[in-house]
Enzyme design. Structure first.
Site, mmCIF file in Angstrom:
data_model
loop_
_atom_site.group_PDB
_atom_site.id
_atom_site.type_symbol
_atom_site.label_atom_id
_atom_site.label_comp_id
_atom_site.label_asym_id
_atom_site.label_seq_id
_atom_site.Cartn_x
_atom_site.Cartn_y
_atom_site.Cartn_z
ATOM 1 N N LEU A 83 0.768 -1.301 -0.222
ATOM 2 C CA LEU A 83 -0.077 -0.028 0.324
ATOM 3 C C LEU A 83 0.823 1.195 -0.262
ATOM 4 O O LEU A 83 1.872 1.564 0.928
ATOM 5 C CB LEU A 83 -0.678 -0.367 1.013
ATOM 6 C CG LEU A 83 -1.521 -0.908 1.337
ATOM 7 C CD1 LEU A 83 -2.490 -1.264 2.815
ATOM 8 C CD2 LEU A 83 -3.198 -0.059 0.307
ATOM 9 N N ASP A 84 0.637 2.571 -0.692
ATOM 10 C CA ASP A 84 1.569 3.085 -0.786
ATOM 11 C C ASP A 84 1.099 4.334 0.354
ATOM 12 O O ASP A 84 0.182 4.106 0.976
ATOM 13 C CB ASP A 84 1.069 4.331 -2.472
ATOM 14 C CG ASP A 84 -0.090 5.024 -2.547
ATOM 15 O OD1 ASP A 84 -1.220 4.384 -1.076
ATOM 16 O OD2 ASP A 84 -0.527 5.060 -3.578
ATOM 17 N N VAL A 85 1.701 5.625 0.620
ATOM 18 C CA VAL A 85 1.836 6.143 1.789
ATOM 19 C C VAL A 85 0.282 6.559 2.626
ATOM 20 O O VAL A 85 -0.276 6.270 3.658
ATOM 21 C CB VAL A 85 2.358 7.459 1.884
ATOM 22 C CG1 VAL A 85 2.377 8.095 3.047
ATOM 23 C CG2 VAL A 85 3.325 7.284 0.876
#
Lengths: 385, 374
Positions: free
Chosen positions: B118-120
């Protein structure tokens, strides 16, 4: 190669009525530690030397012991080496020591000093990580000459033997032979002249012994800086003697902090957020670690409290202990209260929640004090953001 | 696993498998994962540790008698004769002392591998494999290509540089003409094109027995990576200008979900930014499951419980080596067939070129008529 050489010379030693158990000991040690010793180097060297001249004789040496060699030089070298070996085996220490190592662990078995340090509770692994330059003198220390007087000095300053370990772990340079006890005593006398009590000095020695190896003029300058804390417009925040002493006792790492960063933090509070000087003084006296925060982190926390949670500057300066929590944790608690419609931090309105109840403490304490459901409810909320 | 584990080497041996954690938003991936390991290391070092090792030292008989170490009785009869010979004696090894070597378990002892990351800005369930068995299972789990479900929130009438609310807003437009019905129709349209594309990418003749058998098992999907494929789309809430959609898809990244919302805005003759992305489901791992752990819950005991729970939840074929993951049985896509369409708008135009009968044109015309302004 070297092991075979030892085995072969071991045989010759037996023939010359040396103790067989001693030679076995040498072999055993090599297989255990597999590190170069002074004895081993001479062994390998002379082995290569003796085999250079005539290889076939080395085989006949085992079969016929008393027969003379053809080459006289080789025999003389061999005899010389054998006598050297005899002398070295007599004076051989029971443990082999590596010549060079990055770790103190290789020397602990042979060094009495390191063993006593471990018994006092010194964490050698943290010293290895944090003070690499200290390893050199730690290995060479002498117990009676170097270590005992230093520990006696610590005991004279009312430290218990259980606390020696923590002190030496945090600053192993105390044991450095170059740092003399007279300098330490000068520093302690300086602190006494500044009216630090002996109890306060002892607590400083346990919690932050780094100040011992600093010079007295430097400490004097640092204390002077904090007494008249500079701000942006040529004004200073003045701390009285008692206030300064309590600051140093509560946050001793102020002594080695970057003074420019401290100045920039004060400047940020004064210029970017518009705190007045009495407010800043109040915040620093309540929570001195504020000065050690990173400038960007301090800015983000101030933004959160002033703009997101809508506290006034006066309220924030009186509840400065709220800076003593992670920003992310404070933020999630604020969002939880917001989702319940209970983010009310004004004391004169209905449904008031104290900031200290909200921010300080664990999640369980927060749920209990603010009466916002059980910890399971809070965890269910945490799984939506 | 009902009893708590107290012996650290035993716990370390058992900490080997696959479990799920919940990643909050605004936390980067690597610091989050390393803080999981830090918590595990702290907890496992507080348990009971293995004893200090001993080493063998050769000592003279006289030295042994002075010291406290015990000697074998059989050797004592020869004391007079062999007083200078050396005897083996066991002494504690300072080399292995905990204060010398540091804590028994370190950060580098725990290898941690993640599934799709998952990204930030995104939050949601993150599948994590610990050590060698865990990383092996994660690899097989990734190859199984199970669908993932996302919840995404959009905001109509705004356009920014990166389709999120964080960056600079570059455009504003009216959104009053948008209704829930119109969004639902658009979503149906997108889902239909994607489903057709995914069936085309399997590379199997649909009229054969093999295709029928694969469809029965639920394996009629692209076996190789060919861009994000949306299997299901649903409108879950609509409070203009805000709306929320539920996306079920494979082979996606979080940025693809944001781009989907941006393109929905464009088709609706307005703009939209994505304000929230949450991964609600990753195969059998659910975000609201009590065994999906928050960072504050992580310790050795909870992780072990979570591992045993998910061992049963995963299909038994996942734990064995599955037959249809082998190369002989892999259904490879037809090399002649086109590469999959990357953006949604081109996907729609692609179907038109092939002459497939859709009511795309009429739908788009209707929308353009009813729209108030762009």
């Amino acid at each position: 190669m070297a092991q075979r050489a030892i085995a072969r010379f071991g045989l010759s030693l037996i023939r010359r009525n040396l103790k067989p158990a001693t030679s076995y000991n040498v072999c055993k040690k090599r297989s255990l530690h597999n590190t170069p010793t002074t004895v081993d180097n001479s062994l390998t060297k002379s082995y290569s030397y003796s085999t250079e001249g005539n290889n076939p004789t080395s085989g006949s040496e085992e079969s016929a012991s008393d027969e003379p060699f053809e080459n006289d030089e080789v025999i003389n070298d061999f005899m010389k080496f054998d006598e050297e070996l005899k002398e070295k085996l007599k004076t051989l220490d029971s443990v082999s020591i590596p010549r060079k190592s990055d770790s103190l662990a290789d020397y602990v078995n042979s060094s009495k000093v390191l063993q006593t340090l471990v018994m006092f509770g010194v964490e050698l692994y943290t010293i290895e990580k944090q003070f690499k330059e200290a390893l050199d003198f730690l290995v060479k220390l002498d117990l009676n000459r170097d270590v005992v007087p230093k520990l006696q000095f610590l005991k004279k300053n009312k430290l218990t033997p259980q606390e020696f370990g923590a002190t030496v772990t945090k600053n192993p340079h105390i044991l450095d032979p170059q740092n003399k006890i007279e300098d330490f005593e000068e520093m302690i006398e300086y602190l006494r002249s500044k009216k630090f009590t002996s109890k306060q000095i002892a607590s400083l020695l346990v919690r932050y012994p780094k100040f011992l190896t600093l010079s007295v003029p430097k400490i004097d300058g640092i204390l002077g800086f904090y007494q008249k804390l500079p701000t942006n417009f040529a004004n200073t925040i003045y701390f009285s003697g008692n206030q300064l002493r309590s600051l140093i006792i509560r946050c001793p790492s102020l002594l080695t902090a970057d003074l420019e960063a401290v100045f920039l933090n004060i400047k940020l509070l004064e210029q970017s957020f518009g705190f007045s000087l009495p407010q800043i003084k109040n915040m620093v006296t309540i929570y001195p670690n504020l000065l050690l925060l990173e400038m960007k982190e301090l800015e983000l926390r101030c933004r959160l409290f002033l703009f997101e949670m809508e506290l006034t500057k006066e309220e924030l300066s009186q509840a400065a202990l709220v800076f003593n929590n992670r920003r992310k944790r404070t933020e999630t608690r604020h969002y939880y209260l917001k989702s319940l419609g209970r983010n009310q931090y004004k004391p004169d309105q209905k449904g008031y929640l104290s900031m200290l109840d909200v921010v300080v403490g664990t999640d369980e304490e927060f749920c209990e004090k603010c009466k916002v459901g059980t910890i399971e409810d809070y965890e269910r909320f945490l799984k939506t953001i | 696993m009902s009893l708590p584990v107290t012996y650290a080497p035993k716990a370390f041996r058992w900490l080997n498998g696959i479990f799920a954690v919940y990643k909050p938003a605004d936390v980067p991936h690597y610091p989050f994962v390393s803080s999981i390991v830090d918590k595990l290391v702290l907890d496992i070092n507080s348990l009971e540790q293995r004893p200090q090792k001993k080493r063998v030292v050769f000592k003279r008989q006289s030295e042994i008698e002075d010291s406290d170490h015990p000697v074998d009785e059989s050797n004592q009869s020869h004391v007079g004769q062999l007083e200078n010979t050396l005897k083996p004696v066991c002494v504690p090894d300072w080399f292995d002392h905990p204060l010398v070597q540091g804590p028994r378990f370190r950060h580098s002892d725990f290898e941690l591998l993640c599934g799709t990351t998952l990204d930030v800005k995104a939050c949601g369930v993150l599948v994590v494999g610990l050590k060698d068995l865990g990383s092996d299972l994660i690899k097989r789990f990734d190859r199984a290509k199970l669908p993932r479900k996302y919840l995404a929130h959009g905001h109509l009438g705004l356009a920014s540089l990166s389709a999120t609310g964080e960056t600079k807003i570059v455009e504003r437009s009216t959104w009053q003409h948008v209704t829930a019905d119109k969004i639902a129709r658009i979503l149906m349209h997108i889902q239909g094109t994607h489903r057709k594309a995914s069936i085309r990418q399997t590379g199997v003749d649909l009229s054969t027995q093999k295709a029928y058998e694969l469809a029965l098992e639920g394996l009629l999907k692209p076996q190789q990576y060919c861009g994000p494929i949306i299997l299901d789309l649903k409108l879950v809430e609509f409070k203009p200008p805000k709306f929320g959609i539920e996306v079920t898809c494979i082979d996606e990244a979080c940025s693809d979900i944001r781009r989907l919302i941006h393109e929905i805005g464009l088709i609706l003759k307005t703009n939209a930014i994505c304000t929230y992305v949450q991964r609600q489901q990753d195969g059998p791992f659910l975000y609201d499951d009590p065994n999906t752990l928050l960072l504050r819950q992580i310790n050795v005991q909870r992780v072990l419980e979570s591992m045993t729970y998910f061992r049963h939840v995963l299909t038994p074929g996942m734990l064995k080596r599955h037959t249809h993951f082998r190369n002989e049985t892999l259904v490879l896509p037809d090399p002649v067939s086109k590469a999959p369409t990357q953006t949604l708008l081109t996907a729609a135009s692609d179907t038109q070129d092939k002459g497939v009968t859709t009511d795309d044109d009429t739908l788009l015309e209707e929308l353009s008529e009813t729209s108030v302004g762009g």
